[in-house]
Motif scaffolding. Sequence first.
Motif, PDB file in Angstrom:
ATOM      1  N   LEU A 117      -3.218  13.093   5.113  1.00  0.00           N
ATOM      2  CA  LEU A 117      -3.499  12.076   3.671  1.00  0.00           C
ATOM      3  C   LEU A 117      -4.157  10.925   4.363  1.00  0.00           C
ATOM      4  O   LEU A 117      -5.011  10.317   3.608  1.00  0.00           O
ATOM      5  CB  LEU A 117      -2.452  11.515   3.078  1.00  0.00           C
ATOM      6  CG  LEU A 117      -2.092  12.816   1.943  1.00  0.00           C
ATOM      7  CD1 LEU A 117      -0.730  12.400   1.177  1.00  0.00           C
ATOM      8  CD2 LEU A 117      -3.193  12.747   0.849  1.00  0.00           C
TER       9      LEU A 117
ATOM     10  N   VAL B 105       4.508  11.150  -4.026  1.00  0.00           N
ATOM     11  CA  VAL B 105       5.576  12.267  -3.165  1.00  0.00           C
ATOM     12  C   VAL B 105       7.033  12.082  -3.937  1.00  0.00           C
ATOM     13  O   VAL B 105       7.385  11.144  -4.296  1.00  0.00           O
ATOM     14  CB  VAL B 105       5.656  12.054  -1.737  1.00  0.00           C
ATOM     15  CG1 VAL B 105       6.719  12.886  -1.276  1.00  0.00           C
ATOM     16  CG2 VAL B 105       4.252  12.081  -1.330  1.00  0.00           C
TER      17      VAL B 105
ATOM     18  N   VAL C  71      -3.246   8.056   4.681  1.00  0.00           N
ATOM     19  CA  VAL C  71      -2.921   6.792   4.071  1.00  0.00           C
ATOM     20  C   VAL C  71      -2.029   6.103   5.034  1.00  0.00           C
ATOM     21  O   VAL C  71      -1.764   4.799   4.933  1.00  0.00           O
ATOM     22  CB  VAL C  71      -2.075   6.838   2.949  1.00  0.00           C
ATOM     23  CG1 VAL C  71      -3.140   7.290   1.666  1.00  0.00           C
ATOM     24  CG2 VAL C  71      -0.976   7.897   2.886  1.00  0.00           C
ATOM     25  N   LEU C  72      -1.556   6.719   6.391  1.00  0.00           N
ATOM     26  CA  LEU C  72      -0.703   6.024   7.038  1.00  0.00           C
ATOM     27  C   LEU C  72      -1.311   5.076   8.203  1.00  0.00           C
ATOM     28  O   LEU C  72      -2.516   5.511   8.462  1.00  0.00           O
ATOM     29  CB  LEU C  72       0.362   6.939   7.526  1.00  0.00           C
ATOM     30  CG  LEU C  72       1.053   7.746   6.693  1.00  0.00           C
ATOM     31  CD1 LEU C  72       2.011   8.641   7.480  1.00  0.00           C
ATOM     32  CD2 LEU C  72       1.715   7.228   5.679  1.00  0.00           C
TER      33      LEU C  72
ATOM     34  N   LEU D 186       6.652   3.190   7.865  1.00  0.00           N
ATOM     35  CA  LEU D 186       5.471   3.336   7.330  1.00  0.00           C
ATOM     36  C   LEU D 186       4.751   2.018   7.113  1.00  0.00           C
ATOM     37  O   LEU D 186       3.796   1.860   6.653  1.00  0.00           O
ATOM     38  CB  LEU D 186       5.689   3.973   5.760  1.00  0.00           C
ATOM     39  CG  LEU D 186       6.121   5.447   5.741  1.00  0.00           C
ATOM     40  CD1 LEU D 186       6.874   5.932   4.645  1.00  0.00           C
ATOM     41  CD2 LEU D 186       5.068   6.590   6.503  1.00  0.00           C
TER      42      LEU D 186
ATOM     43  N   LEU E 179       0.318   5.373  -1.567  1.00  0.00           N
ATOM     44  CA  LEU E 179       1.309   6.318  -1.495  1.00  0.00           C
ATOM     45  C   LEU E 179       2.710   5.716  -2.187  1.00  0.00           C
ATOM     46  O   LEU E 179       3.037   4.842  -1.726  1.00  0.00           O
ATOM     47  CB  LEU E 179       1.644   6.502   0.071  1.00  0.00           C
ATOM     48  CG  LEU E 179       2.834   7.404   0.352  1.00  0.00           C
ATOM     49  CD1 LEU E 179       2.456   8.956  -0.225  1.00  0.00           C
ATOM     50  CD2 LEU E 179       2.837   7.613   2.019  1.00  0.00           C
TER      51      LEU E 179
ATOM     52  N   THR F  68      -1.322   8.905  -4.355  1.00  0.00           N
ATOM     53  CA  THR F  68      -0.627   9.872  -4.040  1.00  0.00           C
ATOM     54  C   THR F  68       0.804   9.679  -4.096  1.00  0.00           C
ATOM     55  O   THR F  68       1.573   8.690  -4.004  1.00  0.00           O
ATOM     56  CB  THR F  68      -0.868  10.230  -2.557  1.00  0.00           C
ATOM     57  OG1 THR F  68      -2.180  10.582  -2.210  1.00  0.00           O
ATOM     58  CG2 THR F  68       0.015  11.681  -2.247  1.00  0.00           C
TER      59      THR F  68
ATOM     60  N   ARG G 269       0.811  -1.046  -0.165  1.00  0.00           N
ATOM     61  CA  ARG G 269       0.020   0.113  -0.268  1.00  0.00           C
ATOM     62  C   ARG G 269       0.655   1.433   0.150  1.00  0.00           C
ATOM     63  O   ARG G 269       0.448   2.403  -0.393  1.00  0.00           O
ATOM     64  CB  ARG G 269      -0.928   0.030   1.246  1.00  0.00           C
ATOM     65  CG  ARG G 269      -2.152  -0.937   1.135  1.00  0.00           C
ATOM     66  CD  ARG G 269      -3.009  -0.645   2.284  1.00  0.00           C
ATOM     67  NE  ARG G 269      -3.559   0.819   2.663  1.00  0.00           N
ATOM     68  CZ  ARG G 269      -3.078   1.477   3.730  1.00  0.00           C
ATOM     69  NH1 ARG G 269      -2.320   0.812   4.687  1.00  0.00           N
ATOM     70  NH2 ARG G 269      -3.041   2.844   3.833  1.00  0.00           N
ATOM     71  N   ILE G 270       2.072   1.000   0.481  1.00  0.00           N
ATOM     72  CA  ILE G 270       3.062   2.255   0.570  1.00  0.00           C
ATOM     73  C   ILE G 270       4.469   1.839   0.000  1.00  0.00           C
ATOM     74  O   ILE G 270       4.735   0.732   0.393  1.00  0.00           O
ATOM     75  CB  ILE G 270       3.201   2.685   2.029  1.00  0.00           C
ATOM     76  CG1 ILE G 270       1.715   3.271   2.683  1.00  0.00           C
ATOM     77  CG2 ILE G 270       4.104   3.738   1.951  1.00  0.00           C
ATOM     78  CD1 ILE G 270       1.706   3.685   3.839  1.00  0.00           C
TER      79      ILE G 270
END
Lengths: 330, 264
Positions: free
Chosen positions: B261, A288, B263-264, A232, A265, A286, A207-208
């Motif tokens: 956000l 970054v 998302v974390l 994270l 992310l 998203t 997911r990240i």
Amino acid sequence: MANVLIYANQQGGNLSSNAREALAFGSSLARSANGETAAVLIGPGAGTAAKEAIAFGAEKAYTIDSPLLAQYQVELYLDAISEAFEKSQSTILVLPFDRKGKDLIGRLATRSSASALTEVIDFKVEEGTVHYVRPIYGDKAYGEYTINRKKAVIGIRPKSHEPASRDENRTGDIIPLKIDLSEEVIVSTLAEKIESALSGVRLEDARIIVSGGRGLGGPEGFDELEALANVLGGAVGASRAACDAGWVPTSFQVGQTGAVVAPDLYIAVGISGASQHLSGITNAKTVVAINHDSEAPIFKRANLGVVADYMSVIPALTKALKKRMGVNTG
Amino acid sequence: MHIVVCLKQVLDPELPPRYFKIDPETNRPDDGVADMVMDSYAENALETAIQLRDKIGGATVTALCLGDEDSEDVLRRALSFTADRAVRVWEDEWENLDGQAVGHILARTIQSFGGADLVLTGYQASDIEEGLVGPVLAEELGIPCVTLASELAVEGSILKATCEAENGYQVIDVPSPAVFTIVSSEKNVPRLPKVKDIRLSRSKPIEELEADDLEIDAERCQPAVALRKVYVPDREVACEFLVGEDGPELASGLAGKLMELKVL
Ligand SMILES: Cc1cc2nc3c(=O)[nH]c(=O)nc-3n(C[C@H](O)[C@H](O)[C@H](O)COP(=O)(O)OP(=O)(O)OC[C@H]3O[C@@H](n4cnc5c(N)ncnc54)[C@H](O)[C@@H]3O)c2cc1C
Ligand SMILES: Nc1ncnc2c1ncn2[C@@H]1O[C@H](COP(=O)(O)O)[C@@H](O)[C@H]1O
């Protein structure tokens, strides 16, 4: 009218998500060409998978259940799938352009004197003719293609479609095909298999993702990304430049020729944002970017940008998040 | 051992997107500002071929390119990598060839050499990206094909290829002759040719072949697909830049944004 046959990869009766994407693409293609959607399932478990293929949109399913097909073996799979293409009297064969598809598509098309298209992400019908859409020039452009031969083999780019949805109530014929398969055709043999020793989450499922590029300057930079990813609960990825330099294994590569990912992310660190890299994150929510060059193309894809040397930001970010997330979870 | 490596000339794939434009008349990229270079995976294939030759006594490398006169550059480059022989095939009417037609013509060209023990191609050309030429060549030649190989070794009469697999790597054994499609790896990073070899490459011959020199099937030489339209999609995103005096301030700002956000 064009009948479509979908090669749906299965294991132990379960369809892969690439197969379900191919079923979604194939059945909508068949509908717009007023043709029939059939699937072909091969190997042990084909019968169970055939029912699944029907629930996922095929109107009928062919099965080839031979113990010889238990493991993927390119020459046998070629024989099986090309026979099924012939016997099903379809004009279009759809399969995922995944690891196996990369072996199979060009060869299946040559055997059937069919046109071949790979990396297809979409199609549209204009004046009764199907135009297939595929990215070209490292994803900088899209090209629309028509086929010049009677038959076609179409390879679908993974993750470019929503997988078909399941409907228990659908029914259809299941037709076992008798095909003479002989071990004599085998020339390439698997000598060794090395599973990558990835700890934690698979890139494709993460997911990240925190990814690093040439801008990290060396393998040590990835330790910093690892620390951030740990906080994270994410995975670490990389650009091709970082993989080719040997800083991280090739299995970390994100992009056109690496993993195609769709995380919530995506943090790109020291990555310039070449089109071939962005091709792998088209569906990231998203993005970054952390890069000391404000002109880097990555900022045209990023939602949030930090223009700075990554070393001045990443350790501080890891620390700040540790603190905040600690506070948050209480 | 005769190794044939197939090389294509392409528009520089590293051209930044802001310079990339399509000419709607021709459906091709405007090549006004861009360089034409050797296809990137084909270059990895070339490097692999040269390394392999240097390990095997008496082996030779033939660099083969289907392309017009301008693509001689890639063959010069192959010669500067110390390829033993360079061959260019071309016919003016071959305008819009696709991977399948190219695979057919290259197969016939290799047959005109009396075959090869190893045929190497890139996995996927960096312009039109079909990933077809290698597998089509193998089928046309009736020999095995191993795709996505990052390393090659020869053990007696067996060719061993280390390849990308679904979850890691695999080693595939095949007998010669065989086709391999090559991906980049730390083992096949293209060399920087020596000045001496660059100089020598300029005076080496490039053999030229035409359709008449080959037993080409007119049907299979027709493109199997037609490119009707090319366009550049608009995918630009509005980027919000964080402001801050120094790293820690930027980091703290970013941490705040990321928390927002959810998302974390
Ligand atoms: C056929 C083909 C397929 C390809 N497939 C892929 C693919 O699947 N995936 C992929 O990633 N690439 C792929 N590429 C390569 C791609 O074109 C680029 O070359 C590559 O993505 C560049 O990697 P990079 O961004 O890490 O390096 P660079 O382009 O060199 O960018 C490095 C960036 O780091 C920044 N930087 C430097 N130092 C710092 C610092 N201290 N702090 C912060 N920023 C810094 C620089 O400003 C620069 O923007 C492919 C290329 C071809 C031809
Ligand atoms: N015109 C060509 N001449 C020689 N080799 C080619 C040509 N086109 C493609 N190839 C080879 O085939 C590989 C894959 O190309 P493609 O199938 O077009 O993606 C390239 O990396 C080259 O090695």
